[in-house]
Design an enzyme around this catalytic site. Structure first.
Site, PDB file in Angstrom:
ATOM      1  N   PRO A  52       0.949  -1.160   0.103  1.00 51.09           N
ATOM      2  CA  PRO A  52      -0.062   0.219   0.362  1.00 51.09           C
ATOM      3  C   PRO A  52       0.995   1.380   0.071  1.00 51.09           C
ATOM      4  O   PRO A  52       2.102   1.108   0.738  1.00 51.09           O
ATOM      5  CB  PRO A  52      -1.017   0.003   1.581  1.00 51.09           C
ATOM      6  CG  PRO A  52       0.468  -0.738   2.197  1.00 51.09           C
ATOM      7  CD  PRO A  52       0.642  -1.843   1.125  1.00 51.09           C
ATOM      8  N   ALA A  84      -0.078   5.286  -0.152  1.00 51.29           N
ATOM      9  CA  ALA A  84      -0.216   6.471  -0.242  1.00 51.29           C
ATOM     10  C   ALA A  84      -0.175   7.351  -0.758  1.00 51.29           C
ATOM     11  O   ALA A  84       0.985   7.985  -1.491  1.00 51.29           O
ATOM     12  CB  ALA A  84      -0.686   7.590   1.580  1.00 51.29           C
ATOM     13  N   GLN A 123      -6.872  -1.311   3.202  1.00 51.69           N
ATOM     14  CA  GLN A 123      -6.477  -1.038   4.422  1.00 51.69           C
ATOM     15  C   GLN A 123      -6.982   0.378   4.748  1.00 51.69           C
ATOM     16  O   GLN A 123      -7.189   1.879   4.103  1.00 51.69           O
ATOM     17  CB  GLN A 123      -4.731  -0.373   3.736  1.00 51.69           C
ATOM     18  CG  GLN A 123      -4.491  -0.777   5.503  1.00 51.69           C
ATOM     19  CD  GLN A 123      -2.948   0.652   5.187  1.00 51.69           C
ATOM     20  OE1 GLN A 123      -2.398   1.128   4.775  1.00 51.69           O
ATOM     21  NE2 GLN A 123      -1.805  -0.979   5.803  1.00 51.69           N
ATOM     22  N   CYS A 155       2.129   3.264   9.786  1.00 54.04           N
ATOM     23  CA  CYS A 155       2.525   4.921   9.440  1.00 54.04           C
ATOM     24  C   CYS A 155       3.012   5.699  10.259  1.00 54.04           C
ATOM     25  O   CYS A 155       2.533   5.402  11.383  1.00 54.04           O
ATOM     26  CB  CYS A 155       0.965   5.233   8.718  1.00 54.04           C
ATOM     27  SG  CYS A 155       1.286   6.522   8.297  1.00 54.04           S
ATOM     28  N   ASN A 173       8.203  -7.411   4.703  1.00 52.88           N
ATOM     29  CA  ASN A 173       8.644  -6.343   3.412  1.00 52.88           C
ATOM     30  C   ASN A 173       9.408  -5.487   4.005  1.00 52.88           C
ATOM     31  O   ASN A 173       9.738  -5.114   5.278  1.00 52.88           O
ATOM     32  CB  ASN A 173       7.081  -5.491   3.427  1.00 52.88           C
ATOM     33  CG  ASN A 173       7.483  -3.863   3.130  1.00 52.88           C
ATOM     34  OD1 ASN A 173       6.978  -3.000   4.110  1.00 52.88           O
ATOM     35  ND2 ASN A 173       6.938  -3.821   2.184  1.00 52.88           N
ATOM     36  N   GLY A 174       9.954  -4.521   2.698  1.00 53.63           N
ATOM     37  CA  GLY A 174      10.947  -4.189   3.743  1.00 53.63           C
ATOM     38  C   GLY A 174      12.755  -4.119   2.539  1.00 53.63           C
ATOM     39  O   GLY A 174      12.919  -5.031   3.136  1.00 53.63           O
ATOM     40  N   GLY A 205       7.478  -2.270  -2.148  1.00 53.85           N
ATOM     41  CA  GLY A 205       7.138  -1.046  -2.647  1.00 53.85           C
ATOM     42  C   GLY A 205       7.652  -0.530  -3.546  1.00 53.85           C
ATOM     43  O   GLY A 205       7.435  -0.154  -4.163  1.00 53.85           O
ATOM     44  N   ARG A 206       8.622   0.509  -2.982  1.00 56.20           N
ATOM     45  CA  ARG A 206       9.480   1.628  -3.570  1.00 56.20           C
ATOM     46  C   ARG A 206       9.692   0.954  -4.687  1.00 56.20           C
ATOM     47  O   ARG A 206       9.534   1.934  -5.911  1.00 56.20           O
ATOM     48  CB  ARG A 206      10.339   1.975  -2.895  1.00 56.20           C
ATOM     49  CG  ARG A 206       9.536   3.161  -1.181  1.00 56.20           C
ATOM     50  CD  ARG A 206      10.925   3.724  -1.212  1.00 56.20           C
ATOM     51  NE  ARG A 206      11.173   2.353   0.082  1.00 56.20           N
ATOM     52  CZ  ARG A 206      12.302   2.817   0.933  1.00 56.20           C
ATOM     53  NH1 ARG A 206      12.370   3.402   0.999  1.00 56.20           N
ATOM     54  NH2 ARG A 206      12.385   0.900   1.300  1.00 56.20           N
TER      55      ARG A 206
HETATM   56  C1  LIG Z   1       5.100   7.206  -0.878  1.00 58.02           C
HETATM   57  C2  LIG Z   1       4.282   5.534  -0.010  1.00 58.02           C
HETATM   58  C3  LIG Z   1       3.686   6.246   1.015  1.00 58.02           C
HETATM   59  C4  LIG Z   1       3.306   4.697   1.370  1.00 58.02           C
HETATM   60  N1  LIG Z   1       2.378   4.383   1.895  1.00 58.02           N
HETATM   61  C5  LIG Z   1       1.608   3.407   3.730  1.00 58.02           C
HETATM   62  C6  LIG Z   1       0.668   3.093   2.990  1.00 58.02           C
HETATM   63  O1  LIG Z   1      -0.903   4.008   2.528  1.00 58.02           O
HETATM   64  N2  LIG Z   1      -0.199   2.187   4.332  1.00 58.02           N
HETATM   65  C7  LIG Z   1       1.368   1.473   4.463  1.00 58.02           C
HETATM   66  O2  LIG Z   1       0.481   0.976   5.101  1.00 58.02           O
HETATM   67  N3  LIG Z   1       2.155   1.887   3.758  1.00 58.02           N
HETATM   68  C8  LIG Z   1       2.608   2.651   3.570  1.00 58.02           C
HETATM   69  N4  LIG Z   1       3.627   2.960   2.919  1.00 58.02           N
HETATM   70  C9  LIG Z   1       5.021   1.849   3.059  1.00 58.02           C
HETATM   71  C10 LIG Z   1       5.225   1.013   2.123  1.00 58.02           C
HETATM   72  O3  LIG Z   1       3.611   0.080   2.524  1.00 58.02           O
HETATM   73  C11 LIG Z   1       6.437  -0.067   2.196  1.00 58.02           C
HETATM   74  O4  LIG Z   1       5.844  -0.407   3.687  1.00 58.02           O
HETATM   75  C12 LIG Z   1       7.914   0.549   2.626  1.00 58.02           C
HETATM   76  O5  LIG Z   1       7.716   1.144   1.403  1.00 58.02           O
HETATM   77  C13 LIG Z   1       8.676  -0.577   3.031  1.00 58.02           C
HETATM   78  O6  LIG Z   1       9.274  -1.506   1.355  1.00 58.02           O
HETATM   79  P1  LIG Z   1       9.801  -1.069   0.070  1.00 58.02           P
HETATM   80  O7  LIG Z   1      11.407  -0.786   0.792  1.00 58.02           O
HETATM   81  O8  LIG Z   1       9.579  -2.475  -0.534  1.00 58.02           O
HETATM   82  O9  LIG Z   1       9.316   0.607  -0.059  1.00 58.02           O
HETATM   83  C14 LIG Z   1       3.997   3.678   1.671  1.00 58.02           C
HETATM   84  C15 LIG Z   1       5.382   3.938   1.425  1.00 58.02           C
HETATM   85  C16 LIG Z   1       5.625   5.058   0.599  1.00 58.02           C
HETATM   86  C17 LIG Z   1       6.652   5.586  -0.444  1.00 58.02           C
END
Ligand SMILES: Cc1cc2nc3c(=O)[nH]c(=O)nc-3n(C[C@H](O)[C@H](O)[C@H](O)COP(=O)(O)O)c2cc1C
Length: 338
Positions: free
Chosen positions: A22, A24, A76, A107, A207-208, A231-232
């Site tokens: 997810p 935002a 979510q 968050c 995740n991460g 995510g990213r």
């Molecule tokens: C732009 C952005 C918006 C995010 N919004 C949410 C969100 O709405 N809900 C949530 O649980 N995590 C949110 N996250 C966290 C991501 O879901 C994820 O946990 C985090 O980026 C780590 O994963 P990654 O290393 O693959 O990016 C957001 C992350 C980013 C970069």
């Protein structure tokens, strides 16, 4: 390849172990559907405010829209009080075709923490239990939680919190291997994710810092999680999802997309965003996405500057089409030199 039971949440069986996170301001239907077409086993929508739902805020209600083609999907929600969270969950349960209701407990943003939502609950496993149990009791759909490993290095209750979620009837937990205080700094701690997996029986999504298909495999192997959430690395790069699905299934690394492919998908994403939000908003939101799609393309700094000034869909399309044209000319020039 490995014989592991399929990745399943409640009765919902996913086609693979690759999950879109997810995000935002990003994970709306236009982005999710585009990523889904690259093979994601499960997609999460961006977080939705419980208060917004209860007040029937138009923008919040619009966020509930789901395209049948993107299922299975988790919607979510976030909120700070049990009553409002439960009411919002009931609304999602009864008025949407989401497969899963996910509660945000990760968050780190101050706006969210101030109202006691997000990562704040992670300090108190009893509170986690109480919130999840109340939501589970109120809805039919499976309930999951996405959380960080803890508040700060001194307060990491990831295992206790995951166990509380399980006891409360939660159907799965997604764990981002960072604390709240870390925000997005430092490295995600996969060891804690492994400990969570070892100590609960519900599915765990890790995740991460999954940046490559190889990272995804390493996370699955090292932590034993049931699925990986990306995510990213998927921003402007849905190929990452496809490459990961393929790599996990066959061990084969698929090639990077061509400039033409990147721009084609970027334009498709843009068209969907226009349908969803109208041209004015879509053009402005697409600026950041376009910059992500253009990553790695030669001269992208100048193109990005131009994109940040565009006001209309026509202008943005013209710039993107020009990128393909220029890259083709560049290629031809290089062939001549050789
Ligand atoms: C732009 C952005 C918006 C995010 N919004 C949410 C969100 O709405 N809900 C949530 O649980 N995590 C949110 N996250 C966290 C991501 O879901 C994820 O946990 C985090 O980026 C780590 O994963 P990654 O290393 O693959 O990016 C957001 C992350 C980013 C970069």
């Amino acid at each position: 390849m490995e014989e592991k039971k399929p990745f399943q949440i409640g009765d919902i069986v996913m086609a693979n172990r690759v999950v879109l996170a997810p995000m935002a301001g990003v994970s709306n239907v236009a982005f999710r559907l585009t990523v889904k077409e690259f093979g994601a086993g499960l997609v999460y929508a961006e977080m939705i405010s419980d208060k917004g739902l209860i007040l029937r805020n138009k923008k919040t209600l619009d966020m509930l829209y789901i395209d049948e083609r993107e299922k299975p999907i988790a919607l979510q929600i976030f909120g700070g009080e049990k009553e409002t969270l439960v009411e919002a969950a009931k609304f999602v349960d009864q008025h949407t075709n989401a497969d899963i209701i996910d509660i945000n407990m990760g968050c780190p943003v101050n706006k969210i923490i101030k109202c006691e939502a997000g990562a704040k609950w992670l300090l108190n496993p009893d509170k986690v239990y109480e919130m999840v149990a109340a939501v589970v009791d109120a809805v039919e759909k499976p309930v999951t939680v996405k959380m960080r490993i803890g508040w700060d290095d001194e307060h990491i209750f990831a295992v206790e919190n995951a166990q509380a979620i399980e006891r409360a009837g939660g159907s799965a937990v997604a764990v981002h291997g960072r604390t709240r205080v870390q925000m997005y700094e430092g490295k995600a701690n996969w060891e804690i994710i492994r400990q969570v997996k070892e100590n609960v029986n519900i599915p765990v999504i890790g995740n991460g810092d999954v940046e490559t298909p190889q990272d995804a495999k390493r996370m699955l192997d090292e932590t034993g999680v049931d699925a990986v959430m990306i995510g990213r690395a998927a921003l402007g790069n849905p190929w990452m999802i496809y490459q990961t699905v393929q790599y996990l299934e066959t061990g084969e690394l698929k090639p990077e997309p061509s400039v033409q492919e990147k721009i084609d998908v970027c334009l498709l994403h843009f068209d969907r965003l226009i349908k969803l939000k109208g041209e004015f908003v879509a053009v402005r939101e697409m600026r950041k996405h376009a910059a992500w799609y253009l990553k790695g393309i030669r001269g992208n700094g100048i193109i990005r500057n131009a994109i940040n000034q565009v006001e209309t869909a026509e202008e943005l399309r013209a710039i993107l089409n020009n990128v393909v044209e220029q890259s083709r000319e560049q290629q031809e020039r290089e062939m001549h030199v050789v």
